[in-house]
Design a protein around this motif. Structure first.
Motif, PDB file in Angstrom:
ATOM      1  N   THR B  71       0.820  -1.168   0.006  1.00  0.00           N
ATOM      2  CA  THR B  71      -0.188  -0.110   0.105  1.00  0.00           C
ATOM      3  C   THR B  71       0.876   1.282   0.061  1.00  0.00           C
ATOM      4  OG1 THR B  71      -0.269  -0.235   2.502  1.00  0.00           O
ATOM      5  CG2 THR B  71      -2.206  -0.989   0.915  1.00  0.00           C
ATOM      6  N   THR B  75       0.900   4.245  -3.104  1.00  0.00           N
ATOM      7  CA  THR B  75       0.404   5.598  -2.715  1.00  0.00           C
ATOM      8  C   THR B  75      -0.955   5.775  -1.640  1.00  0.00           C
ATOM      9  OG1 THR B  75      -0.981   6.224  -4.571  1.00  0.00           O
ATOM     10  CG2 THR B  75       1.322   6.473  -4.624  1.00  0.00           C
ATOM     11  N   LEU B  76      -1.063   4.334  -1.277  1.00  0.00           N
ATOM     12  CA  LEU B  76      -2.395   4.516  -0.412  1.00  0.00           C
ATOM     13  C   LEU B  76      -2.216   4.881   1.037  1.00  0.00           C
ATOM     14  CD1 LEU B  76      -4.225   1.333  -1.805  1.00  0.00           C
ATOM     15  CD2 LEU B  76      -4.152   3.888  -2.698  1.00  0.00           C
ATOM     16  N   ARG B  77      -0.701   4.899   1.283  1.00  0.00           N
ATOM     17  CA  ARG B  77      -0.331   5.421   2.478  1.00  0.00           C
ATOM     18  C   ARG B  77       0.610   6.486   2.334  1.00  0.00           C
ATOM     19  NH1 ARG B  77      -1.740   2.013   6.522  1.00  0.00           N
ATOM     20  NH2 ARG B  77      -2.413  -0.203   5.724  1.00  0.00           N
ATOM     21  N   SER B  78       0.773   7.365   3.347  1.00  0.00           N
ATOM     22  CA  SER B  78       1.844   8.422   3.311  1.00  0.00           C
ATOM     23  C   SER B  78       2.870   7.759   3.730  1.00  0.00           C
ATOM     24  CB  SER B  78       1.611   9.587   4.086  1.00  0.00           C
ATOM     25  OG  SER B  78       0.026  10.073   3.843  1.00  0.00           O
ATOM     26  N   VAL B 100      -2.818  12.115  -6.596  1.00  0.00           N
ATOM     27  CA  VAL B 100      -4.058  11.757  -7.278  1.00  0.00           C
ATOM     28  C   VAL B 100      -3.503  11.332  -8.767  1.00  0.00           C
ATOM     29  CG1 VAL B 100      -6.076  12.606  -7.769  1.00  0.00           C
ATOM     30  CG2 VAL B 100      -5.561  12.868  -5.574  1.00  0.00           C
ATOM     31  N   ARG B 103      -1.704   8.262  -8.987  1.00  0.00           N
ATOM     32  CA  ARG B 103      -2.482   6.914  -8.699  1.00  0.00           C
ATOM     33  C   ARG B 103      -3.182   6.334 -10.064  1.00  0.00           C
ATOM     34  NH1 ARG B 103      -5.505   9.086  -3.368  1.00  0.00           N
ATOM     35  NH2 ARG B 103      -3.692   8.276  -1.992  1.00  0.00           N
ATOM     36  N   LYS B 104      -3.333   7.369 -11.171  1.00  0.00           N
ATOM     37  CA  LYS B 104      -4.000   7.054 -12.393  1.00  0.00           C
ATOM     38  C   LYS B 104      -3.125   6.053 -13.113  1.00  0.00           C
ATOM     39  CE  LYS B 104      -6.715  11.155 -12.547  1.00  0.00           C
ATOM     40  NZ  LYS B 104      -7.112  12.291 -13.109  1.00  0.00           N
ATOM     41  N   ILE B 106      -1.643   3.731 -11.656  1.00  0.00           N
ATOM     42  CA  ILE B 106      -1.345   2.430 -10.790  1.00  0.00           C
ATOM     43  C   ILE B 106      -2.852   1.720 -10.943  1.00  0.00           C
ATOM     44  CG2 ILE B 106      -0.863   1.409  -8.561  1.00  0.00           C
ATOM     45  CD1 ILE B 106       0.450   4.104  -7.932  1.00  0.00           C
ATOM     46  N   PHE B 108      -4.848  -1.145  -8.962  1.00  0.00           N
ATOM     47  CA  PHE B 108      -4.914  -1.787  -7.822  1.00  0.00           C
ATOM     48  C   PHE B 108      -5.844  -2.792  -7.847  1.00  0.00           C
ATOM     49  CE2 PHE B 108      -2.231   0.301  -4.301  1.00  0.00           C
ATOM     50  CZ  PHE B 108      -2.523  -0.925  -3.449  1.00  0.00           C
ATOM     51  N   PHE B 110      -7.605  -5.536  -5.012  1.00  0.00           N
ATOM     52  CA  PHE B 110      -7.604  -5.699  -3.627  1.00  0.00           C
ATOM     53  C   PHE B 110      -8.107  -7.167  -3.357  1.00  0.00           C
ATOM     54  CE2 PHE B 110      -8.019  -1.325  -4.225  1.00  0.00           C
ATOM     55  CZ  PHE B 110      -7.205  -0.847  -3.330  1.00  0.00           C
ATOM     56  N   ASN B 114     -14.488  -5.311  -3.730  1.00  0.00           N
ATOM     57  CA  ASN B 114     -14.845  -3.782  -3.541  1.00  0.00           C
ATOM     58  C   ASN B 114     -15.567  -3.144  -4.816  1.00  0.00           C
ATOM     59  OD1 ASN B 114     -13.501  -3.744  -1.077  1.00  0.00           O
ATOM     60  ND2 ASN B 114     -11.529  -2.773  -1.989  1.00  0.00           N
ATOM     61  N   ALA B 128     -13.332   2.890 -13.882  1.00  0.00           N
ATOM     62  CA  ALA B 128     -12.092   3.233 -13.829  1.00  0.00           C
ATOM     63  C   ALA B 128     -11.840   3.887 -15.279  1.00  0.00           C
ATOM     64  CB  ALA B 128     -11.290   1.679 -14.022  1.00  0.00           C
ATOM     65  N   LEU B 131     -12.041   7.735 -15.395  1.00  0.00           N
ATOM     66  CA  LEU B 131     -11.040   8.612 -14.912  1.00  0.00           C
ATOM     67  C   LEU B 131      -9.939   9.249 -15.909  1.00  0.00           C
ATOM     68  CD1 LEU B 131      -9.275   6.670 -12.204  1.00  0.00           C
ATOM     69  CD2 LEU B 131     -10.081   9.394 -12.152  1.00  0.00           C
ATOM     70  N   ARG B 175     -11.126  -4.099 -13.705  1.00  0.00           N
ATOM     71  CA  ARG B 175     -11.015  -2.800 -13.321  1.00  0.00           C
ATOM     72  C   ARG B 175      -9.884  -2.645 -13.036  1.00  0.00           C
ATOM     73  NH1 ARG B 175     -14.582  -1.067  -8.054  1.00  0.00           N
ATOM     74  NH2 ARG B 175     -13.228  -2.544  -7.266  1.00  0.00           N
TER      75      ARG B 175
END
Lengths: 391, 377
Positions: B71, B75-78, B100, B103-104, B106, B108, B110, B114, B128, B131, B175
């Motif tokens: 993660t 970039t889902l965590r700092s 942001v 992220r386009k 990447i 993901f 899970f 989801n 997706a 975007l 997706r």
């Protein structure tokens, strides 16, 4: 192309949607209820003035509200009548007393009891009322001891006043004298008065002898009609001509003044505003619950969108859309239900429950703001958090 | 297993990727959960480089920090401490707006699918596509193609409620890959799938990696898909405990197992030796070892030819798969010969200590070596 996620999410689960819409509708009804009763108080109180046919009204300077029994000398009306531009100047006599009515040809279950009633006396030779219903019954009022009764008077007076068949033979007692109900009109009760009678000034003088040797020499309201002149201009002329013992205002100023008194100088306005605010607060809590639950239910999916690269603004517009949809969907049934409650309340209380477009728009605005505030509170976590912490 | 020369060529060519072309560069990465007294370190000084087109499988016991690392890379965590670059962008201290945008690129996937219950499979995938502002007419065939490829052709317009767990997972995979991202991060993507659909998914991953140069990082416990990995990273307690380039190890193993002492080693020990070997390149005529020097290293020729020269006289030449330098290490003597590269030559090099520890554990080795040395003369 844009998938309407807000709409889809809200409407996907019909049961949840129904609960959500009911919640918002409930808050809408609460707010309508409070503003409705507040307006009913104002509307009902000034209804008597609204039904008069006049441009300018004269009254005792000390008369702070319609219900305060401070009067002025009739001479001032005569003075006003001589002013240029005045078509007519008529006195209106208002007094409160106890009345008891008998329905002679009905076996009513309710035993009539004496009740307080407002009596309005006027000069039959002047067109004082805007109501055609009263104006068409002027001849009947020439009979001694005759009066018209307000159909919206409390049913506790003894019978349904809208049943014309009962009116003719009905008699009553007013200040220990007989009174004959010769017809009906429609005005409405307010918080202070349970019913209204309209009669000629002569009859009025007979009943209300305690007002003085000449009961018609002191007046409650002076109703002035102009001819070919704006109400404000007429007001200014009369104001300049009359002594400062009386206040001269236009009809709409009179109505505003009366509403302002009840709204600002009595606790009533505040109480209803607090009530509206409570409805608003309850609405925010309900909406917040709905929107926060909706966001929580879809948190993983929304976090996935965030991980894909959807921006914070996307989520803001998403929650705003949900809030708007929710407020509109909740407002419509809330409005319909409120109209039913207004109708029911009006029937029960005789109060005037008006649903005007500005009033409905006010509540719609409050509903939208309510949903938006809730939405913004509900989405704080979604915006602030790292996507990883949302799964 | 005899390794063909083409595999070796490829291996040698890609030995040291250009650091600028790396898709993921993790350097000295630390991570903590909680604050104050409850603060707990979960990642310790990790370093990891991943090239474009590489498929990396990350394994390790639960709680070892794999998903945290995944993660962080996604970039889902700092990033808190250390350096983490993806696609040449440093994530430490990166602005929210740039994150942001990043992220386009990447995709993901899970562990949980989801998917929006209110949207069909098609619409979920389309979320997706929207975007990158693709027109519906452009997106439609692509979405249909990917979903069909994943065996959902009949169910494109089904809502998740009408799909099985595996089917939902495949929609989520569709997706994740629909925008052909440069980096695909997948957390247990095949856990909910049967063998056949799991295979289809990893085959698609391989195609994406080879066709688009997409880097794929998979956290998984599913050993059925280990074969697609170019590299297997093992994490234990917040540390990368091993980082093995599978293809490279296999190739090195196939070369060094020719050496008698190594042929006895178990596969895992052999891999460990292979991993500790270093590649060194020599120009034509360059001396690799000098007669009389102290011996500190052992050599296996990966590619090329060398001459063995004793006292100025060429006594032998060796080629790929052959080894040299062991005598000085075993006998603790100076080098008894000089070795010169006859053409550009690449050797795997093992240092003395590693070499000795393997020798000491091999009972028959000394005899064999003696025989080998005897044969050579």
């Amino acid at each position: 192309m844009k998938t309407p996620i807000a709409w889809r999410n809200l409407t996907h689960n019909k049961r949840k949607l129904l609960i959500a819409v009911s919640g918002v509708a409930f808050a809408v009804v609460l707010m309508f209820q409070q503003t409705g009763f507040e307006n009913a108080l104002f509307d009902s109180t000034v209804e008597i003035v609204k039904q008069t046919d006049c441009d300018v009204i004269i009254f005792n300077r000390a008369r702070f509200a319609l219900s305060s029994e401070l009067r002025f000398k009739r001479d001032y009306i005569n003075m006003a009548a001589g002013i240029k531009g005045v078509k007519s100047a008529s006195p209106l006599f208002i007094d409160n007393t106890i009345a008891l009515f008998h329905a002679t040809n009905t076996q009513t279950a309710v035993k009539p009891k004496p009740r307080p009633i407002r009596v309005l006396g006027f000069d039959l030779n002047h067109t004082v009322w805007a109501s055609d219903e009263i104006n068409s019954q002027i001849q009947k009022l020439r009979t001694p001891d005759s009066a018209l009764i307000d159909r919206l008077s409390k049913p506790e007076f003894g019978f349904q006043f809208d049943d014309q068949s009962l009116i003719g033979p009905s008699t009553g007692e007013l200040l220990d004298s007989d009174v004959e109900l010769v017809g009906t009109f429609k005005m409405g009760r307010d918080f202070a008065h349970e019913g209204n009678l309209v009669m000629s000034d002569r009859n009025f003088a007979n009943y209300f002898r305690y007002r003085g040797i000449d009961p018609l020499s002191i007046v409650d309201l002076g109703l002035i009609k102009g001819q070919g002149i704006a109400a404000e201009e007429l007001r200014n002329r009369i104001r300049a001509a009359l002594p400062s013992a009386v206040t001269v205002v236009t009809k709409s100023e009179f109505i505003d003044r009366e509403v302002a008194f009840w709204s600002a100088s009595t606790p009533i306005g505040i109480i209803f505003k607090i009530g509206t605010a409570m409805g608003f607060a309850v609405g925010i809590i309900i909406c917040y619950q709905i929107l926060a639950t909706d966001i929580a239910d879809h948190l993983s999916e929304l976090a996935t969108l965030k991980a894909m690269g959807y921006s914070d603004n996307y989520f803001r517009s998403l929650v705003i859309s949900e809030s708007l949809i929710l407020s509109i969907l909740g407002f419509i049934p809330g409005l319909i239900f409120s109209l039913l409650i207004f109708q029911f309340s009006a029937d029960m209380t005789g109060l005037i429950m008006l649903m005007t477009i500005p009033r409905a728009a006010l509540i719609l605005g409050l509903t939208v703001i309510m949903c938006l505030i809730s939405g913004f509170i509900a989405m704080r976590k979604l915006i602030a958090a790292d996507p990883a912490s949302l799964f | 297993m005899k390794t063909d020369s083409k595999t070796i060529d490829e291996l040698l060519e890609n030995w040291d990727p250009d650091p600028d072309s790396l898709r993921v560069r993790v350097n000295g990465l630390q991570h903590y959960y909680g604050t104050g007294d409850a603060r707990k370190q979960v990642l310790f000084n990790n370093t990891l480089n991943i090239s474009p087109g590489e498929i990396v499988i990350m394994t390790g016991p639960s709680g070892s920090g794999k998903t945290t690392l995944l993660t962080l890379i996604g970039t889902l965590r700092s990033v808190q401490e250390g350096s983490l670059k993806i696609m040449d962008t440093e994530l430490l201290g990166l602005s929210a707006k740039s994150i942001v945008e990043l992220r386009k690129n990447i995709g993901f996937i899970f562990q949980a699918h989801n998917l929006f219950e209110s949207l069909s499979a098609y619409q979920n995938v389309r979320m997706a596509c929207e975007l990158i502002h693709r027109k519906e007419s452009e997106a439609k065939p692509k979405i249909e193609q990917v979903l069909t490829r994943l065996g959902l052709g009949e169910r494109i317009h089904y809502k998740p409620k009408s799909l099985s767990g595996g089917q939902k997972q495949r929609v989520a995979i569709a997706r994740g890959v629909i925008n052909k991202p440069k980096l695909i991060l997948a957390d247990e993507p095949t856990a909910a799938l049967d063998a056949e659909s799991g295979r289809e998914v990893v085959t698609m991953f391989q195609e994406l990696a080879s066709q688009t140069g997409c880097t794929i990082l998979i956290v998984t416990h599913d050993n059925r898909i280990l074969d697609v990995a170019d590299r297997i990273v093992n994490m234990v307690d917040g540390h990368i405990s091993s980082n093995v380039m599978v293809q490279r190890s296999a190739t090195i193993c196939s070369i060094i197992r020719e050496f008698p002492a190594f042929s006895e080693l178990t596969a895992s020990n052999l891999t460990a030796v292979a991993d500790s070997m270093e590649l060194r390149r020599f120009e034509t005529g360059q001396p690799i070892i000098q007669q009389g020097d102290v011996g500190t290293e052992f050599f296996v020729i990966a590619k090329g030819f060398v001459d063995i020269v004793i006292d100025g006289k060429r006594v032998n030449s060796l080629q790929s798969g052959d080894y040299f330098g062991e005598v000085a290490l075993i006998k603790d003597q100076p080098r008894n010969a000089t070795v010169l590269a006859k053409e550009p030559t690449s050797c795997f090099v093992l240092d003395k200590d590693e070499f000795r520890s393997i020798i000491d554990s091999s009972a028959t080795f000394e005899d064999e070596v003696r025989q080998a040395i005897f044969d050579r003369q």
